[in-house]
Design a protein around this motif. Structure first.
Motif, mmCIF file in Angstrom:
data_model
loop_
_atom_site.group_PDB
_atom_site.id
_atom_site.type_symbol
_atom_site.label_atom_id
_atom_site.label_comp_id
_atom_site.label_asym_id
_atom_site.label_seq_id
_atom_site.Cartn_x
_atom_site.Cartn_y
_atom_site.Cartn_z
ATOM 1 N N LYS A 25 0.856 -1.236 0.096
ATOM 2 C CA LYS A 25 -0.137 0.014 -0.121
ATOM 3 C C LYS A 25 0.795 1.211 -0.213
ATOM 4 O O LYS A 25 0.564 2.075 -0.940
ATOM 5 C CB LYS A 25 -0.996 0.052 1.187
ATOM 6 N N SER A 26 1.754 1.447 0.855
ATOM 7 C CA SER A 26 2.575 2.527 0.818
ATOM 8 C C SER A 26 3.669 2.665 -0.279
ATOM 9 O O SER A 26 3.878 3.900 -0.586
ATOM 10 C CB SER A 26 3.616 2.444 2.080
ATOM 11 N N THR A 27 3.868 1.532 -0.852
ATOM 12 C CA THR A 27 4.712 1.502 -1.993
ATOM 13 C C THR A 27 4.105 2.280 -3.080
ATOM 14 O O THR A 27 4.640 3.100 -3.757
ATOM 15 C CB THR A 27 5.368 0.090 -2.238
ATOM 16 N N PHE A 48 2.082 10.883 5.994
ATOM 17 C CA PHE A 48 2.739 9.610 5.730
ATOM 18 C C PHE A 48 2.394 8.936 7.273
ATOM 19 O O PHE A 48 1.791 9.433 8.041
ATOM 20 C CB PHE A 48 4.421 10.044 6.127
ATOM 21 N N GLN A 49 2.630 7.691 7.199
ATOM 22 C CA GLN A 49 2.468 6.925 8.082
ATOM 23 C C GLN A 49 3.145 7.181 9.441
ATOM 24 O O GLN A 49 2.382 7.162 10.729
ATOM 25 C CB GLN A 49 2.748 5.625 7.902
ATOM 26 N N ASN A 50 4.119 7.748 9.540
ATOM 27 C CA ASN A 50 4.960 8.070 10.616
ATOM 28 C C ASN A 50 4.888 9.642 10.861
ATOM 29 O O ASN A 50 5.738 10.403 11.532
ATOM 30 C CB ASN A 50 6.351 7.761 10.845
ATOM 31 N N LEU A 87 -3.402 9.491 2.044
ATOM 32 C CA LEU A 87 -3.258 9.487 3.344
ATOM 33 C C LEU A 87 -2.886 8.057 3.522
ATOM 34 O O LEU A 87 -3.544 7.065 3.508
ATOM 35 C CB LEU A 87 -4.548 9.689 3.782
ATOM 36 N N ASP A 88 -1.875 8.102 4.286
ATOM 37 C CA ASP A 88 -1.118 6.673 4.696
ATOM 38 C C ASP A 88 -1.392 6.458 6.366
ATOM 39 O O ASP A 88 -0.917 6.819 7.065
ATOM 40 C CB ASP A 88 0.379 6.534 4.472
ATOM 41 N N GLU A 89 -2.669 5.493 6.211
ATOM 42 C CA GLU A 89 -3.066 5.540 7.710
ATOM 43 C C GLU A 89 -3.083 6.700 8.661
ATOM 44 O O GLU A 89 -2.473 6.678 9.523
ATOM 45 C CB GLU A 89 -2.269 4.143 8.324
HETATM 46 MG MG LIG Z 1 2.388 1.211 4.863
#
Ligand SMILES: [Mg+2]
Ligand SMILES: Nc1ncnc2c1ncn2[C@@H]1O[C@H](COP(=O)(O)OP(=O)(O)OP(=O)(O)O)[C@@H](O)[C@H]1O
Lengths: 387, 284
Positions: free
Chosen positions: A61-63, A100-102, A176-178
């Motif tokens: 997903k993130s990729t 980003f997720q982070n 939107l990554d989580e």
């Molecule tokens: Mg991810």
């Protein structure tokens, strides 16, 4: 404003332009070293729509988001935004905003400076930058924290600042990554509504990556189910839920019982299967199957209920445990063939009609059609009927 | 609870041998040095401040001190110009290239400073590699005097001190979250803005550590200073050496040492202070 490659919407234009930009992925494949993280993904995200990428950890997903934003260049395939191929366009010219997720806030800049970063980079006049910062911080309820540094904020607060930062840059596409992972239930709900409202209002094409199927179901117009770098299914939430295209899609979204069966008869679109636990039911096969073939029938817990006597579409079972879960009760039953299945029923005020250990019958209510899949995909028989 | 109470004591005991070593071989000699510097005569019999008043009243001494500190500043500036591009290359590199770069940075540290200094004599001499290169490229018409000049010394120190600048710098680059750089780009910032507003500020703590190490090391680089700089260029370490071993003026040598230590400490304190205020920003 630069109109050469990826024009960022002008200040006034963003809110007024009713033309969401479509995102088109064609045959995207990406490898990290020898590991294929994304495999031949083709997808059309309609302009102004909200699409959710749903899939287990590590499915790519993130990729995919990184490829759309332009941080990685896939080994194969092409990406177009608003009909224009952006494969050679650098990330700062794509007009793609990403959370980003982070979070990835700038640790050395204050909350306000973080939010101002995008507009400043785009050369927005100072007064307008200030207005954008105020407006977006208010939106995520972080106006009181403008002077703090990111490390002085909680995870959820950082997440909200990341949202404000990306919105202040007024992207054409929002990734939107989580983005709600660190928020508690109420705040998460508020933010989901806020994002949904904004996305509608600005007609902003949005891709939301999530682990949370409820979030995907409630927010997205379409869900893309990913597994091991591949698309398993694309469809409206109800489609994906009711008519999973693959065994994976069926088991990953919602919970389902997988009951071993054999194909008894085929007439037109409906296929009659005989369950290993006894009884026959009609179901829908996503792919053509031959008579006598071993299949798995996928039945959601809420499509079953406990009844007293035998009958058509009913299977003999024994009630093992009942667990009240808020408005519903989940019963675990042991079917005639020894496999366990979950049955979910609305909780009644009369108290339980059946006690653990009672012989019961399970009725399969398959009006909208249960899906059947060729057997042999699931290796471990213990897990077959509870995914 | 008991474990909690005994733990700090246990830790103290573990540090004890180190403290002993530190005390015997660093603090004690330093105190001795300071004590010796407060005597007026070379035989160390009359206590007094005359070494310091003598040092401070002579313009020559001030020039030596100034040149030493200036040498440190110049070497720091040159290693900065060399180290940052390498550190940025490291930042952009994949894991494999990063390992190679790290190897290349570390290898010079495995040879002694003395060996590297003498290697530079060969490189910098009139018929040396540097001059033949300059001649064959037509940049100069006749060999340039590099040995026994400040330029030659700076060139050599630049190479000798480079790892001390690179190691802390590369270590902050390795810890920099790639998503933060990506976020800057996605928000519309070009490479230059990303460099100036994100990468450079976030690399500051490592840079401050590098500056500190290079400055302290190059101002005190006795071997390189005296071998490559030769007798005509006098820096504080050589000054101390001459006073102590040639003129047997131990109190004056001690006073010069104390002044050098104080000057370097003062600069170090300033850099450390700057670095600390920047460091807080990186561990978000
Ligand atoms: Mg991810
Ligand atoms: N830089 C990288 N180098 C090597 N492999 C990577 C790299 N980034 C991701 N991968 C691998 O590629 C696969 C897909 O990663 P990706 O981050 O896209 O997963 P994801 O779907 O976002 O997972 P999650 O939900 O846990 O965030 C994973 O198996 C991961 O291990």
């Amino acid at each position: 404003m630069n109109v050469l490659h990826a024009p960022r919407p002008a200040l006034e234009g963003a809110a007024l332009s009713g033309t969401g930009h479509a995102v088109t992925l064609t045959g995207i494949t990406h490898r990290y070293g020898g590991f294929v993280a994304v495999r031949d993904v083709s997808l059309e995200v309609a302009g102004g729509s909200l699409v959710a990428f749903l899939g287990p950890s590590g499915c790519g997903k993130s990729t995919l988001l990184r490829a759309i934003a332009g941080f990685i260049r896939p080994q194969a395939g092409s990406i177009a935004i608003g009909g224009e191929v952006v494969d050679d366009v650098r990330p700062n010219r794509r007009g793609v905003g990403i959370v980003f997720q982070n979070y990835a806030l700038f640790p050395h800049l204050s909350v306000a400076e973080n939010v101002a970063y995008g507009p400043q980079a785009q050369g927005v006049p100072r007064a307008q930058v200030r207005a954008l910062v105020e407006e977006n911080l208010r939106l995520v309820q972080m106006a009181d924290y403008a002077k703090r540094l990111p490390r002085e904020l909680s995870g959820g607060q950082q997440q909200r600042v990341a949202l404000a930062r990306v919105l202040a840059a007024r992207p054409r596409i929002l990734l939107l990554d989580e983005p709600f992972g660190a928020l508690d239930k109420n705040l998460r709900f508020d933010m989901q509504i806020e994002i949904k409202r904004l996305q509608r209002e600005l007609n902003l094409t949005t891709i939301l990556v999530t682990h949370d199927q409820e979030e995907a179901m409630s927010m997205a117009e379409r869900i893309v189910v990913l597994n091991q770098g591949r698309i398993e299914q694309v469809g409206a939430p109800s489609d994906v839920y009711d008519r999973p295209a693959t065994l994976f899609a069926g088991t990953f979204i919602g919970s389902t019982n997988l009951l071993p069966a054999r194909i008894a008869a085929i007439s037109g679109a409906t296929t009659r299967v005989r369950l290993a636990a006894g009884g026959e039911v009609d179901a829908v096969a996503p792919a053509p199957l031959g008579i006598g073939g071993r299949v798995l029938l996928s039945v959601r817990p809420e499509r079953m209920r406990l009844v007293d006597g035998p009958g058509r579409g009913r299977v003999a079972a024994r009630l093992d445990v009942s667990m009240p879960l808020g408005a519903t009760v989940v019963h675990e039953v042991i079917l005639a063939d020894g496999l366990r299945a979950k049955v979910s029923e609305p909780r009644t005020h009369d108290g339980p009609a059946h006690r653990p250990g009672d012989p019961v019958h399970v009725e399969l209510r398959l009006e909208s059609g249960a899906a059947i899949f060729p057997d042999g995909l699931v290796e471990d028989p213990e897990q077959e009927n509870q995914a | 609870m008991a474990a909690r109470v005994t733990m700090p004591e246990g830790r103290f005991m573990l540090a004890f041998p180190m403290l002993l070593f530190f005390g015997a071989f660093f603090v004690a000699p330093l105190l001795l040095l300071v004590a010796v510097s407060f005597f007026d005569d070379p035989d160390i019999t009359v206590p007094g401040l005359s070494q310091y008043t003598g040092f401070l009243s002579d313009a020559f001494n001030w020039r030596v001190l100034g040149q030493t500190l200036l040498l440190g500043v110049k070497v720091v500036a040159c290693t900065t110009l060399l180290a940052y591009p390498i550190a940025l290359l490291f930042l952009a590199a994949g894991p494999r290239l990063r390992r190679v770069l790290l190897m290349l940075i570390l290898v010079p540290l495995l040879t002694s400073v003395v060996v590297r200094t003498f290697a530079w004599i060969v490189l910098l001499s009139r018929e040396g590699v540097v001059n033949s290169l300059l001649l064959s490229l037509g940049i100069v018409g006749a060999p340039v005097q590099l040995l026994h000049t400040e330029l030659g010394l700076i060139i050599a120190l630049m190479q000798i001190e480079l790892p001390l600048m690179l190691l802390p710098l590369v270590s902050v680059m390795a810890r920099l979250d790639p998503n933060v750089v990506a976020a800057s780009q996605a928000l519309g910032a070009g490479s230059w803005r990303t460099l100036v507003r994100v990468i450079l500020p976030l690399s500051l703590p490592g840079y401050a550590a590098g500056v500190l190490l290079v400055f302290a090391s190059s101002t005190a680089a006795f071997v390189s200073q005296s071998v490559i700089g030769g007798g005509r260029l006098i820096y504080m370490p050589l000054f101390v050496y001459q006073q102590a071993t040639t003129l047997y003026n131990w109190p004056f040598a001690a006073a010069i040492s104390v002044i050098l230590v104080l000057a370097i400490s003062l600069v170090a304190f300033g850099i450390n202070h700057l670095g600390r205020s920047a460091r807080g920003n990186i561990h978000g």
